[in-house]
Design a protein around this motif. Structure first.
Motif, PDB file in Angstrom:
ATOM      1  N   ARG A 375       0.841   2.196 -28.111  1.00  0.00           N
ATOM      2  CA  ARG A 375       0.043   2.740 -27.013  1.00  0.00           C
ATOM      3  C   ARG A 375      -0.643   1.604 -26.285  1.00  0.00           C
ATOM      4  NH1 ARG A 375      -3.661   7.664 -28.776  1.00  0.00           N
ATOM      5  NH2 ARG A 375      -3.910   7.650 -26.510  1.00  0.00           N
ATOM      6  N   LEU A 376      -0.583   1.646 -24.972  1.00  0.00           N
ATOM      7  CA  LEU A 376      -1.105   0.542 -24.160  1.00  0.00           C
ATOM      8  C   LEU A 376      -2.121   1.058 -23.150  1.00  0.00           C
ATOM      9  CD1 LEU A 376      -1.017  -2.432 -23.218  1.00  0.00           C
ATOM     10  CD2 LEU A 376       0.901  -1.810 -21.727  1.00  0.00           C
ATOM     11  N   THR A 377      -3.289   0.459 -23.168  1.00  0.00           N
ATOM     12  CA  THR A 377      -4.311   0.697 -22.152  1.00  0.00           C
ATOM     13  C   THR A 377      -4.603  -0.617 -21.455  1.00  0.00           C
ATOM     14  OG1 THR A 377      -5.326   2.489 -23.429  1.00  0.00           O
ATOM     15  CG2 THR A 377      -6.678   1.461 -21.724  1.00  0.00           C
ATOM     16  N   LEU A 378      -4.642  -0.589 -20.133  1.00  0.00           N
ATOM     17  CA  LEU A 378      -4.983  -1.772 -19.349  1.00  0.00           C
ATOM     18  C   LEU A 378      -6.361  -1.572 -18.731  1.00  0.00           C
ATOM     19  CD1 LEU A 378      -1.596  -2.444 -17.513  1.00  0.00           C
ATOM     20  CD2 LEU A 378      -2.460  -3.552 -19.574  1.00  0.00           C
ATOM     21  N   GLY A 379      -7.221  -2.587 -18.827  1.00  0.00           N
ATOM     22  CA  GLY A 379      -8.563  -2.524 -18.264  1.00  0.00           C
ATOM     23  C   GLY A 379      -8.599  -3.015 -16.832  1.00  0.00           C
ATOM     24  N   SER A 380      -9.777  -3.027 -16.267  1.00  0.00           N
ATOM     25  CA  SER A 380      -9.963  -3.481 -14.893  1.00  0.00           C
ATOM     26  C   SER A 380      -9.449  -4.905 -14.714  1.00  0.00           C
ATOM     27  CB  SER A 380     -11.448  -3.435 -14.520  1.00  0.00           C
ATOM     28  OG  SER A 380     -11.661  -4.025 -13.241  1.00  0.00           O
ATOM     29  N   ASP A 381      -8.720  -5.108 -13.632  1.00  0.00           N
ATOM     30  CA  ASP A 381      -8.206  -6.450 -13.326  1.00  0.00           C
ATOM     31  C   ASP A 381      -8.563  -6.834 -11.888  1.00  0.00           C
ATOM     32  OD1 ASP A 381      -6.524  -4.782 -11.897  1.00  0.00           O
ATOM     33  OD2 ASP A 381      -4.662  -5.778 -12.509  1.00  0.00           O
ATOM     34  N   ARG A 382      -9.713  -6.383 -11.424  1.00  0.00           N
ATOM     35  CA  ARG A 382     -10.096  -6.541 -10.017  1.00  0.00           C
ATOM     36  C   ARG A 382     -10.306  -7.985  -9.607  1.00  0.00           C
ATOM     37  NH1 ARG A 382     -14.329  -5.248  -7.794  1.00  0.00           N
ATOM     38  NH2 ARG A 382     -13.538  -4.427  -5.842  1.00  0.00           N
ATOM     39  N   PHE A 383      -9.929  -8.282  -8.371  1.00  0.00           N
ATOM     40  CA  PHE A 383     -10.369  -9.493  -7.686  1.00  0.00           C
ATOM     41  C   PHE A 383     -11.737  -9.194  -7.079  1.00  0.00           C
ATOM     42  CE2 PHE A 383      -5.761  -9.976  -7.717  1.00  0.00           C
ATOM     43  CZ  PHE A 383      -5.604 -11.319  -8.029  1.00  0.00           C
ATOM     44  N   PHE A 384     -12.578 -10.214  -6.964  1.00  0.00           N
ATOM     45  CA  PHE A 384     -13.961  -9.978  -6.531  1.00  0.00           C
ATOM     46  C   PHE A 384     -14.043  -9.387  -5.132  1.00  0.00           C
ATOM     47  CE2 PHE A 384     -13.483 -13.847  -4.132  1.00  0.00           C
ATOM     48  CZ  PHE A 384     -14.465 -13.812  -3.146  1.00  0.00           C
ATOM     49  N   ASP A 385     -13.022  -9.649  -4.297  1.00  0.00           N
ATOM     50  CA  ASP A 385     -13.041  -9.166  -2.913  1.00  0.00           C
ATOM     51  C   ASP A 385     -12.346  -7.818  -2.742  1.00  0.00           C
ATOM     52  OD1 ASP A 385     -10.429  -9.936  -3.316  1.00  0.00           O
ATOM     53  OD2 ASP A 385     -10.402 -11.475  -1.749  1.00  0.00           O
ATOM     54  N   GLY A 386     -11.892  -7.234  -3.851  1.00  0.00           N
ATOM     55  CA  GLY A 386     -11.288  -5.910  -3.783  1.00  0.00           C
ATOM     56  C   GLY A 386      -9.837  -5.895  -3.346  1.00  0.00           C
ATOM     57  N   ARG A 387      -9.242  -7.052  -3.079  1.00  0.00           N
ATOM     58  CA  ARG A 387      -7.831  -7.093  -2.689  1.00  0.00           C
ATOM     59  C   ARG A 387      -6.942  -6.804  -3.901  1.00  0.00           C
ATOM     60  NH1 ARG A 387      -6.913  -9.585   2.296  1.00  0.00           N
ATOM     61  NH2 ARG A 387      -8.701 -10.731   3.137  1.00  0.00           N
ATOM     62  N   SER A 388      -5.713  -6.410  -3.609  1.00  0.00           N
ATOM     63  CA  SER A 388      -4.711  -6.290  -4.666  1.00  0.00           C
ATOM     64  C   SER A 388      -3.476  -7.075  -4.236  1.00  0.00           C
ATOM     65  CB  SER A 388      -4.350  -4.827  -4.936  1.00  0.00           C
ATOM     66  OG  SER A 388      -3.875  -4.196  -3.765  1.00  0.00           O
ATOM     67  N   PHE A 389      -2.648  -7.412  -5.218  1.00  0.00           N
ATOM     68  CA  PHE A 389      -1.480  -8.252  -4.977  1.00  0.00           C
ATOM     69  C   PHE A 389      -0.222  -7.534  -5.437  1.00  0.00           C
ATOM     70  CE2 PHE A 389       1.568 -11.290  -6.875  1.00  0.00           C
ATOM     71  CZ  PHE A 389       1.926 -12.004  -5.738  1.00  0.00           C
ATOM     72  N   ASP A 390       0.688  -7.318  -4.486  1.00  0.00           N
ATOM     73  CA  ASP A 390       1.984  -6.702  -4.781  1.00  0.00           C
ATOM     74  C   ASP A 390       3.016  -7.824  -4.915  1.00  0.00           C
ATOM     75  OD1 ASP A 390       4.410  -5.430  -4.855  1.00  0.00           O
ATOM     76  OD2 ASP A 390       4.053  -4.154  -3.109  1.00  0.00           O
ATOM     77  N   PRO A 391       3.547  -8.055  -6.119  1.00  0.00           N
ATOM     78  CA  PRO A 391       4.485  -9.167  -6.295  1.00  0.00           C
ATOM     79  C   PRO A 391       5.788  -8.999  -5.525  1.00  0.00           C
ATOM     80  CG  PRO A 391       4.450  -7.763  -8.243  1.00  0.00           C
ATOM     81  CD  PRO A 391       3.331  -7.300  -7.364  1.00  0.00           C
ATOM     82  N   ASP A 392       6.042  -7.780  -5.046  1.00  0.00           N
ATOM     83  CA  ASP A 392       7.265  -7.547  -4.277  1.00  0.00           C
ATOM     84  C   ASP A 392       7.072  -7.762  -2.782  1.00  0.00           C
ATOM     85  OD1 ASP A 392       8.773  -6.861  -6.549  1.00  0.00           O
ATOM     86  OD2 ASP A 392       8.005  -4.804  -6.496  1.00  0.00           O
ATOM     87  N   ASP A 393       5.860  -8.103  -2.367  1.00  0.00           N
ATOM     88  CA  ASP A 393       5.602  -8.319  -0.940  1.00  0.00           C
ATOM     89  C   ASP A 393       4.604  -9.454  -0.761  1.00  0.00           C
ATOM     90  OD1 ASP A 393       5.690  -8.065   1.781  1.00  0.00           O
ATOM     91  OD2 ASP A 393       4.671  -6.120   1.860  1.00  0.00           O
ATOM     92  N   ILE A 394       4.999 -10.633  -1.233  1.00  0.00           N
ATOM     93  CA  ILE A 394       4.113 -11.796  -1.211  1.00  0.00           C
ATOM     94  C   ILE A 394       3.784 -12.212   0.218  1.00  0.00           C
ATOM     95  CG2 ILE A 394       3.874 -14.228  -1.873  1.00  0.00           C
ATOM     96  CD1 ILE A 394       5.623 -13.630  -4.300  1.00  0.00           C
ATOM     97  N   GLN A 395       4.745 -12.127   1.111  1.00  0.00           N
ATOM     98  CA  GLN A 395       4.513 -12.580   2.480  1.00  0.00           C
ATOM     99  C   GLN A 395       3.445 -11.749   3.181  1.00  0.00           C
ATOM    100  OE1 GLN A 395       8.924 -12.808   3.367  1.00  0.00           O
ATOM    101  NE2 GLN A 395       8.238 -14.535   4.603  1.00  0.00           N
ATOM    102  N   SER A 396       3.478 -10.440   3.006  1.00  0.00           N
ATOM    103  CA  SER A 396       2.449  -9.592   3.622  1.00  0.00           C
ATOM    104  C   SER A 396       1.087  -9.894   3.015  1.00  0.00           C
ATOM    105  CB  SER A 396       2.788  -8.112   3.433  1.00  0.00           C
ATOM    106  OG  SER A 396       3.946  -7.775   4.152  1.00  0.00           O
TER     107      SER A 396
END
Length: 402
Positions: A375-396
């Motif tokens: 069983r896997l639980t993932l905790g908060s992984d926030r950046f301080f500015d609230g952005r998120s990163f999609d590895p499939d759309d690095i250019q955007s």
């Protein structure tokens, strides 16, 4: 006969897992012998690895990726089958800079501290004496975390301040000598700067990117190909060491071992504070508890997410002013080897994520995640500015950073 690995490391608390795997018998139980090779700079750790003086290394994650991409040297295929730790670094100001910025005796808010720093940086730049920060290597998470935070609070890392390289064991010395106004480094060297009265911790890097990837186990890909079974045994040994390391009853013994001259050669009490997530922020102050300051085991912390490698590649593109390349992005992500991690730990009961990439920075609170085992639980992984990163759309993502 044991399979033997010579493993290079720097004297940092997050070198704990290979050290403890050796000292406490976790490696021996897997039929692996570990010989530890202590160095003082990341460049030397990398060079020993590349020229075969070591078989594996405790190393900063971006340097493994930069090596595979041929940054500053001919490319060498690298493999990262195991993450040795998340977070665990801090941004430490000189006492004078902390006073000028208005840093208090608690960990500050990144945005508020950044606003004070922006004012001081502008004044110093106008006076022809720009602020100077020390990081441990050009291709380090320290460099990218510091730059990400500075840029996010309106300070251009290359135009408004200067960033130089200083080896972790000498970071407190550089601060004491006035060569830098601040450092971003791993423990115990922030705490040593504070205990010497020359620094004040302003932020933990976990406040910039919660669960940010830090040190990894890296090997040349040829070694993995030739010794796949032994590498999987080493991964199991490190995973067992991680499970032991995070138990509260192990802290005292771990601090005793890590503080020894052949490893960190640092005050035992300073090492113990880091292990137990306690940080002395100001000279003479009482240590404060910052949960998960270091993160070595829970939530599949040791899993090499390819999306984390992709984020590091995005920062290389951002700050080296290179053009984005789909081929390079694929090479960078492929350095992280979740396939080896899964193969090594199959049947052990360890949680194994079903995916190899995820949206980074997208979790504000713990959430259940798909797994092929456990069983896997993932905790908060926030950046301080609230952005998120999609590895499939690095250019955007890069376009959105401005």
């Amino acid at each position: 006969m044991s399979d033997s690995f010579r493993i290079g490391f720097l004297p940092l608390v997050d070198a704990a897992l290979p050290i403890l795997a050796h000292e406490l018998g976790f490696a021996a139980r897997e039929g692996v012998a570990i010989e530890l090779v202590r160095d003082m700079t990341w460049a030397t750790v990398r060079d020993r690895l590349l020229y075969g003086h070591t078989d594996a290394a405790h190393i900063i994650a971006p340097l493994a990726i930069a090596t595979a991409l041929g940054r500053d040297r001919p490319p060498v295929a690298m493999a990262v089958p195991f993450v040795l730790g998340l977070n665990g670094n801090a941004v430490t100001f000189s006492v004078a800079l902390a006073r000028a910025v208005g840093v208090g005796d608690t960990l500050g808010d990144p945005v508020a501290v950044g606003a004070g720093l922006r004012r001081v940086a502008a004044a110093r730049k106008a006076a022809g004496e720009p602020l100077r920060f020390g990081v441990v290597h050009r291709y380090s998470s320290h460099n990218y975390m510091l730059r990400y935070w500075l840029a996010g609070v309106g300070i251009h890392p290359d135009a408004d301040v200067e960033i130089a390289v200083t080896s972790p064991p000498f970071a407190a010395d550089a601060l004491a000598a006035g060569e830098v106004d601040g450092i971003c480094v791993g423990e115990p060297w922030n705490s040593i700067a504070v205990d010497r009265g020359v620094g004040q911790i302003a932020l933990a890097t976990a406040q910039i990117w919660r669960r940010g990837v830090e040190k990894v186990l890296a090997l040349r890909e040829t070694v993995v190909e030739e010794r796949r079974g032994a590498v999987e045994a080493l991964v199991r040994a490190l995973h067992a060491a991680a499970a032991h390391f995070v138990t509260p009853e192990a802290a005292e013994e771990s601090a005793d071992i890590l503080a020894r001259p052949e490893y960190l050669d640092a005050p035992r009490e300073t090492v113990l504070r880091a292990i137990t997530d306690h940080i002395r922020l100001v000279p003479g102050g009482e240590p404060v508890h910052y949960p998960d300051f270091m993160f070595q085991y829970r939530e599949a912390a040791n899993f090499p997410w390819r999306s984390q490698a992709a984020w590091l590649y995005s920062q290389m593109i951002r700050w080296d002013s290179n053009a984005f390349s789909d081929a390079e992005a694929a090479t960078a992500s492929a350095v992280f080897r979740p396939d080896i991690y899964r193969a090594a730990l199959a049947g052990t009961g360890a949680p194994l994520p079903g995916a190899s990439s995820k949206l980074e920075g997208g979790l504000n609170e713990p959430i259940g995640a798909g797994s092929v085992q456990g069983r896997l639980t993932l905790g908060s992984d926030r950046f301080f500015d609230g952005r998120s990163f999609d590895p499939d759309d690095i250019q955007s993502y890069l376009a959105g950073l401005g």
